[in-house]
Design a protein around this motif. Structure first.
Motif, PDB file in Angstrom:
ATOM      1  N   LEU A 144       0.844  -1.207   0.000  1.00 51.28           N
ATOM      2  CA  LEU A 144       0.000   0.000   0.000  1.00 51.28           C
ATOM      3  C   LEU A 144       0.873   1.248   0.000  1.00 51.28           C
ATOM      4  O   LEU A 144       1.818   1.339   0.798  1.00 51.28           O
ATOM      5  CB  LEU A 144      -0.875   0.000   1.260  1.00 51.28           C
ATOM      6  CG  LEU A 144      -1.735   1.250   1.504  1.00 51.28           C
ATOM      7  CD1 LEU A 144      -2.849   1.353   0.465  1.00 51.28           C
ATOM      8  CD2 LEU A 144      -2.326   1.225   2.916  1.00 51.28           C
ATOM      9  N   ARG A 145       0.581   2.190  -0.888  1.00 55.57           N
ATOM     10  CA  ARG A 145       1.282   3.475  -0.861  1.00 55.57           C
ATOM     11  C   ARG A 145       0.357   4.558  -0.307  1.00 55.57           C
ATOM     12  O   ARG A 145      -0.874   4.413  -0.326  1.00 55.57           O
ATOM     13  CB  ARG A 145       1.788   3.894  -2.242  1.00 55.57           C
ATOM     14  CG  ARG A 145       0.732   4.210  -3.283  1.00 55.57           C
ATOM     15  CD  ARG A 145       1.230   5.233  -4.318  1.00 55.57           C
ATOM     16  NE  ARG A 145       1.293   6.567  -3.746  1.00 55.57           N
ATOM     17  CZ  ARG A 145       2.125   7.520  -4.118  1.00 55.57           C
ATOM     18  NH1 ARG A 145       2.982   7.305  -5.094  1.00 55.57           N
ATOM     19  NH2 ARG A 145       2.116   8.704  -3.539  1.00 55.57           N
ATOM     20  N   GLY A 146       0.953   5.656   0.162  1.00 56.17           N
ATOM     21  CA  GLY A 146       0.162   6.784   0.637  1.00 56.17           C
ATOM     22  C   GLY A 146       1.113   7.809   1.227  1.00 56.17           C
ATOM     23  O   GLY A 146       1.927   7.494   2.096  1.00 56.17           O
ATOM     24  N   PHE A 149       3.630  12.997   4.189  1.00 56.13           N
ATOM     25  CA  PHE A 149       4.345  14.262   3.997  1.00 56.13           C
ATOM     26  C   PHE A 149       4.456  14.462   2.493  1.00 56.13           C
ATOM     27  O   PHE A 149       5.091  13.654   1.806  1.00 56.13           O
ATOM     28  CB  PHE A 149       5.749  14.192   4.619  1.00 56.13           C
ATOM     29  CG  PHE A 149       5.718  13.951   6.100  1.00 56.13           C
ATOM     30  CD1 PHE A 149       5.522  14.999   6.986  1.00 56.13           C
ATOM     31  CD2 PHE A 149       5.871  12.660   6.614  1.00 56.13           C
ATOM     32  CE1 PHE A 149       5.472  14.776   8.355  1.00 56.13           C
ATOM     33  CE2 PHE A 149       5.835  12.430   7.978  1.00 56.13           C
ATOM     34  CZ  PHE A 149       5.632  13.487   8.853  1.00 56.13           C
ATOM     35  N   LYS A 150       3.822  15.485   1.975  1.00 53.43           N
ATOM     36  CA  LYS A 150       3.767  15.670   0.519  1.00 53.43           C
ATOM     37  C   LYS A 150       4.638  16.829   0.050  1.00 53.43           C
ATOM     38  O   LYS A 150       4.484  17.949   0.541  1.00 53.43           O
ATOM     39  CB  LYS A 150       2.324  15.957   0.082  1.00 53.43           C
ATOM     40  CG  LYS A 150       1.341  14.817   0.262  1.00 53.43           C
ATOM     41  CD  LYS A 150       1.717  13.548  -0.462  1.00 53.43           C
ATOM     42  CE  LYS A 150       1.976  13.688  -1.933  1.00 53.43           C
ATOM     43  NZ  LYS A 150       2.514  12.420  -2.528  1.00 53.43           N
ATOM     44  N   PRO A 151       5.527  16.573  -0.899  1.00 49.46           N
ATOM     45  CA  PRO A 151       6.289  17.684  -1.488  1.00 49.46           C
ATOM     46  C   PRO A 151       5.419  18.353  -2.551  1.00 49.46           C
ATOM     47  O   PRO A 151       5.182  17.773  -3.608  1.00 49.46           O
ATOM     48  CB  PRO A 151       7.475  16.967  -2.141  1.00 49.46           C
ATOM     49  CG  PRO A 151       6.968  15.591  -2.464  1.00 49.46           C
ATOM     50  CD  PRO A 151       5.831  15.291  -1.534  1.00 49.46           C
ATOM     51  N   LEU A 318       1.404   2.543  -8.385  1.00 50.44           N
ATOM     52  CA  LEU A 318       0.271   3.176  -9.068  1.00 50.44           C
ATOM     53  C   LEU A 318      -0.574   3.960  -8.082  1.00 50.44           C
ATOM     54  O   LEU A 318      -0.862   3.488  -6.977  1.00 50.44           O
ATOM     55  CB  LEU A 318      -0.593   2.084  -9.720  1.00 50.44           C
ATOM     56  CG  LEU A 318       0.142   1.267 -10.791  1.00 50.44           C
ATOM     57  CD1 LEU A 318      -0.472  -0.117 -10.925  1.00 50.44           C
ATOM     58  CD2 LEU A 318       0.130   1.993 -12.124  1.00 50.44           C
ATOM     59  N   GLU A 319      -1.019   5.150  -8.519  1.00 50.68           N
ATOM     60  CA  GLU A 319      -1.898   5.947  -7.663  1.00 50.68           C
ATOM     61  C   GLU A 319      -3.351   5.541  -7.896  1.00 50.68           C
ATOM     62  O   GLU A 319      -3.829   5.503  -9.030  1.00 50.68           O
ATOM     63  CB  GLU A 319      -1.663   7.438  -7.911  1.00 50.68           C
ATOM     64  CG  GLU A 319      -0.302   7.821  -7.332  1.00 50.68           C
ATOM     65  CD  GLU A 319       0.014   9.300  -7.309  1.00 50.68           C
ATOM     66  OE1 GLU A 319       0.892   9.686  -6.507  1.00 50.68           O
ATOM     67  OE2 GLU A 319      -0.581  10.073  -8.079  1.00 50.68           O
ATOM     68  N   VAL A 320      -4.011   5.207  -6.782  1.00 48.19           N
ATOM     69  CA  VAL A 320      -5.370   4.665  -6.838  1.00 48.19           C
ATOM     70  C   VAL A 320      -6.246   5.489  -5.895  1.00 48.19           C
ATOM     71  O   VAL A 320      -5.837   5.799  -4.763  1.00 48.19           O
ATOM     72  CB  VAL A 320      -5.368   3.179  -6.378  1.00 48.19           C
ATOM     73  CG1 VAL A 320      -6.763   2.578  -6.485  1.00 48.19           C
ATOM     74  CG2 VAL A 320      -4.363   2.364  -7.184  1.00 48.19           C
TER      75      VAL A 320
END
Ligand code: PEP
Ligand code: MN
Length: 364
Positions: A144-146, A149-151, A318-320
């Motif tokens: 699982l990705r997520g 902390f977002k640049p 992959l972004e889901v």
């Protein structure tokens, strides 16, 4: 040049060797030793050592072997590990273990099939993440990705949930068994992220953030690091960035091709799939492809996913999102779980076909 130290070397022999190395290199650089796979190695820029000195080193009692590597990157060079690296992720924090990469017995084709990583660009909330995590697992993805902390390019865009997002990722792992990957942007946060995540992601914008690479390389649990290609990075620069992590003592590095910037505006980036077979030649590290950031357009993601597997990628990220149009980040390139399940199926079929045509058979 990579010098493997002998396990039997006495303290005195080691000191002699370090002194010899100092004189051979003109004492211009401190000689540092690294522990990798329980072995101690010393890495030097090979151009500093002439034939004569090389001979002396090979004969030294504290030395087991000397490997002359001609490229600037050394430990990540396939010459150091011809069989290829298989990286086990996910067993340390209670998730299902997943192996990324090929050990070479099956050529460049992933040993247990391609590893599919799926999930939202950003963790947006509890309901959202748990629903996606279950859907991603049911679609057949293994990780699982997520982003917590977002640049973000603009300071006014959603910056991620921070530590709260990490807590939710841990909860999602517990609920689904899926190991989790999340981005770390600051050296001081590496150990915090290590305590939550099965894989640390270093993003494209930070590929040459050297203090961050060193911190990820020194992380206390040797947590695997997925290093995304800088959007303007050459392959050599990328491999040297990976070298920083390995030289700091962490052999668990995964490369991720996510597209490079060009002049055309139809796609967000240019997904460089030729780098996949090339990297398999140059390095033993596993290679993952990110068709989401690589194209920026969800309608191109299934095709480029198939192409990436056919090019020999060890996996996909992959972004889901359950409702891509309302995603707080990267909705335009996000697919649904249903689309993900199609990609998982196709990736398996293509990889199986490649496996069989190479005369190999996979044990289920
Ligand atoms: C991401 O994975 O959401 C991300 C920010 O990727 P990149 O660093 O490749 O832009
Ligand atoms: Mn994203």
């Amino acid at each position: 040049m990579i010098i493997r130290m002998s396990d039997e070397a006495s303290g005195e022999e080691r000191a002699q060797l370090l002194a010899l190395l100092g004189s051979v290199t003109g004492n211009q650089h401190p000689i540092s030793t690294t522990r990798l796979d329980e072995r101690e190695v010393i890495v030097l820029d090979g151009s500093q050592v002439d034939e004569q000195a090389c001979k002396l080193l090979r004969q030294h009692k504290a030395v087991e072997s000397v490997l002359a590597v001609k490229t600037a990157y050394q430990l990540v060079n396939r010459a150091f590990k011809p069989e290829g690296s298989r990286i086990v992720v996910g067993d340390a924090l209670g998730g299902n273990p997943v192996v990324i990469g090929s050990d070479g017995s099956e050529g460049a084709i992933a040993v247990s099939g391609p590893v599919i990583i799926g999930g939202p660009c950003a963790v947006e909330g509890r309901e959202q993440l748990l629903a996606i995590a279950r859907a991603v697992r049911d679609a057949g993805a293994q990780v699982l990705r997520g982003g917590a902390f977002k640049p973000r390019t603009s300071p006014y865009q959603f910056q991620g949930m921070g530590i709260e997002g990490l807590d939710l990722l841990a909860e999602a792992r517990e609920a689904t068994g899926l190991p989790v990957i999340t981005e770390v942007m600051e050296p001081d946060l590496v150990e915090t992220v290590v305590s939550y995540a099965d894989i640390l992601q270093i993003g494209s914008r930070n590929m040459q953030n050297f203090p961050l690479l060193l911190a990820a390389g020194c992380n206390s649990k040797k947590r695997p690091v997925m290093l995304k290609r800088g959007f303007a990075a050459t392959i050599d620069e990328w491999l040297l960035a990976a070298e920083y992590i390995m030289a700091a003592g962490n052999p668990n590095v995964i490369l991720c091709e996510r597209g490079i910037r060009s002049f055309d505006t139809h796609t967000r980036n240019v997904l460089d799939l030729a780098c996949v077979p090339l990297l398999h030649e140059l390095t033993h590290l596993p290679v993952i492809v990110d068709p989401s950031h690589g194209t920026g357009r969800r309608e191109l993601v299934p095709t480029m996913s198939r192409a990436a597997i056919a090019a020999g990628a060890d996996g996909l990220i992959l972004e889901v999102h359950p409702d891509p149009n309302s995603a707080l980040c990267d909705g335009r390139q996000s697919i649904t779980a249903e689309e993900l399940s199609g990609i998982v199926r196709e990736a398996r079929v293509i990889s199986e076909m490649m496996y069989r045509s190479a005369g190999l058979s996979r044990v289920a």
